[in-house]
Design a protein around this motif. Sequence first.
Motif, PDB file in Angstrom:
ATOM      1  N   ARG A   1       0.840  -1.209   0.000  1.00  9.44           N
ATOM      2  CA  ARG A   1       0.000   0.000   0.000  1.00  9.44           C
ATOM      3  C   ARG A   1       0.872   1.255   0.000  1.00  9.44           C
ATOM      4  O   ARG A   1       0.569   2.245  -0.651  1.00  9.44           O
ATOM      5  N   ILE A   2       1.961   1.219   0.759  1.00 11.79           N
ATOM      6  CA  ILE A   2       2.870   2.371   0.824  1.00 11.79           C
ATOM      7  C   ILE A   2       3.711   2.475  -0.443  1.00 11.79           C
ATOM      8  O   ILE A   2       3.987   3.561  -0.956  1.00 11.79           O
ATOM      9  N   LEU A   3       4.143   1.311  -0.953  1.00 12.59           N
ATOM     10  CA  LEU A   3       5.109   1.305  -2.050  1.00 12.59           C
ATOM     11  C   LEU A   3       4.475   1.534  -3.415  1.00 12.59           C
ATOM     12  O   LEU A   3       5.132   1.986  -4.355  1.00 12.59           O
ATOM     13  N   LYS A   4       3.189   1.227  -3.536  1.00  6.88           N
ATOM     14  CA  LYS A   4       2.483   1.351  -4.821  1.00  6.88           C
ATOM     15  C   LYS A   4       2.657   2.769  -5.383  1.00  6.88           C
ATOM     16  O   LYS A   4       2.312   3.755  -4.739  1.00  6.88           O
ATOM     17  N   GLY A   5       3.226   2.834  -6.577  1.00 10.29           N
ATOM     18  CA  GLY A   5       3.395   4.135  -7.228  1.00 10.29           C
ATOM     19  C   GLY A   5       4.543   4.958  -6.670  1.00 10.29           C
ATOM     20  O   GLY A   5       4.777   6.077  -7.106  1.00 10.29           O
ATOM     21  N   ASN A   6       5.272   4.414  -5.657  1.00  9.46           N
ATOM     22  CA  ASN A   6       6.414   5.122  -5.077  1.00  9.46           C
ATOM     23  C   ASN A   6       7.715   4.406  -5.433  1.00  9.46           C
ATOM     24  O   ASN A   6       7.694   3.263  -5.879  1.00  9.46           O
ATOM     25  N   LYS A   7       8.816   5.075  -5.182  1.00  8.17           N
ATOM     26  CA  LYS A   7      10.131   4.457  -5.420  1.00  8.17           C
ATOM     27  C   LYS A   7      10.897   4.386  -4.101  1.00  8.17           C
ATOM     28  O   LYS A   7      10.814   5.307  -3.271  1.00  8.17           O
TER      29      LYS A   7
END
Lengths: 166, 413
Positions: free
Chosen positions: B308-314
């Motif tokens: 949930r945190i990592l989705k779409g993030n690097k």
Amino acid sequence: MILKGRVWKFGDNVNTDEIIAGKRLLTLDFNEIAKYAFEAIDPEFTKKVKPGDIIIAGDNFGCGSSREQAPIVIKKLGVSAVIANYFARIFFRNAINIGLPLIEAPGAYQIINEGDIIEVNLTEGVIKNFTTNKEIRFKKIPKFLTEILAEGGVINYLRKNGEFKI
Amino acid sequence: MSLTLAEKILSSKTGSRVEAGDIIVTSVDLIMAHDGTAPIAINQLKELGLNVFDPSKIILVLDHATPSPKETVSNLHKMIREFAWKNNIKLYDVGCGVCHQILVENHVNPLTVVLGADSHTCTHGALGAFATGMGSTDIAVAMGYGQTWLKVPHTYKIKIDGKLPPHVYSKDLILTIIKKITASGATYMSMEFQGSTLKHLTMEDRFTIANMAIEAGGKTGLFPVDETTIKYLANTGRSTNIRLEPDPDAYYQKELELDATQLQPVVAAPDQVDNVHPVSELEGQEVNQVFIGTCTNGRLSDLQTAARILKGNKVNSRVRLIIQPSSAKIYLQALKTGLIETFIEAGATVNPPGCGPCIGRHLGILADGEICLSTQNRNFKGRMGNPNSKIYLSNPEIAALAAVKGYITNPTK
Ligand code: SF4
């Protein structure tokens, strides 16, 4: 059983990773592993300790993992007994099972300094400090466990008795 | 006299009423050893001059250094495999996962005695089994005799009421408990979890909590067997009608009451598990590596939280993020539901199921002076392979957030 030796002192909560690190456990050559005992606390310890020496620590000695190599390396270094206010329970069982005497003696820590020469009488439940001439009594471990220690560990005990005699 | 959960299970096992303080000999239902502890156990069994009493009650798992990083380990693995094959013992070979996850997924039943040659065997207590860690020699004796001796433990009752607030997980709950009672507060004791919070806790939450009973010195961490347990067991092919609760007026040597609604996300700072602080106090602490996995927090819900945190993030360019599912089953579920894709896209490394960096044998050892934030259960000096590094412990949300930001971040902001 009477043990006499020179004392090495450790603090509270000495854990099994400090006694012997996980990364050192990649072999069954215990003499090799023992060279790294207590390296995280004192990298020189294994060079200084002599057969017959006694370790004394504060609370909860041996907390952490179930690795039997922790008491094994202490025994391999020739340490004759470990005294603490109290021990973590898996370490306690492991040590008795391999025949390393453990003494729970709350208060001993206060009257014993590093380098002191002490005598531990397991049968009577007394520690004598020859350096300071102080004495302290401790609660003896249950008879059944003393019998395991007297046989040098649980394997010999069971080979002799065939079962646990409680 | 009324009985605690530990007394109930051990009374039912021995067929006579036992109480805290009694030293008993009991038969054992399940015995586990892994590649870190099985080799000594196998040698000790040989010393005893015995064969295994019942191979169907023994499970061997290769998880601590898998796949093998070194020829000495390969030789130990070979020794374990040959022992398992020769004795018809179920072996979970490299890649199957962490021993405790494999056992709770497939083998543990309520009202049984489980011995594991691993300190976190207390995890299985979440299923209402008297499960405790022992050393290799004790395990060898159990393999040979089908029995062990033990002292019926006194019990620390932990009563938790209310629902956990957002961003507060079972990991925060158990870390807070350990902070309150200290790293040795439950030494020799069974920790028994009760209260209205339990009905909100999934089986995965309970495994995380029971897993860390040993970090307070506990002999086991016990949960009652309720609807949640029954459903979990049925879904994994172990239907049972056993229910298990402590007697209402059982004797507890120590008690702790907690209001779950007042809890906040926390982090354990180096080098002791009970060095627990609200995350807000440690905000800004930079990290070099983040590790999400282990028998504490490498289950599907943990991976979902991280995703949930990592989705779409690097992942921050100064951080390595290592994710390690606790079992092959979890790995497959994470793969099928797209979590692994999310992790890879974010720049994480996914390790094969097993213990990996948790114990510092390989697959993520820290450099001198480095800081790791891990979802594991222990932050002892040198635990992850280098005594000149530092380890912080947290829930998977704080871990994933730190991987993105590069420093410990308060998720409630
Ligand atoms: S994941 Fe870590 S704590 Fe759990 S069994 Fe493996 S080494 Fe031990």
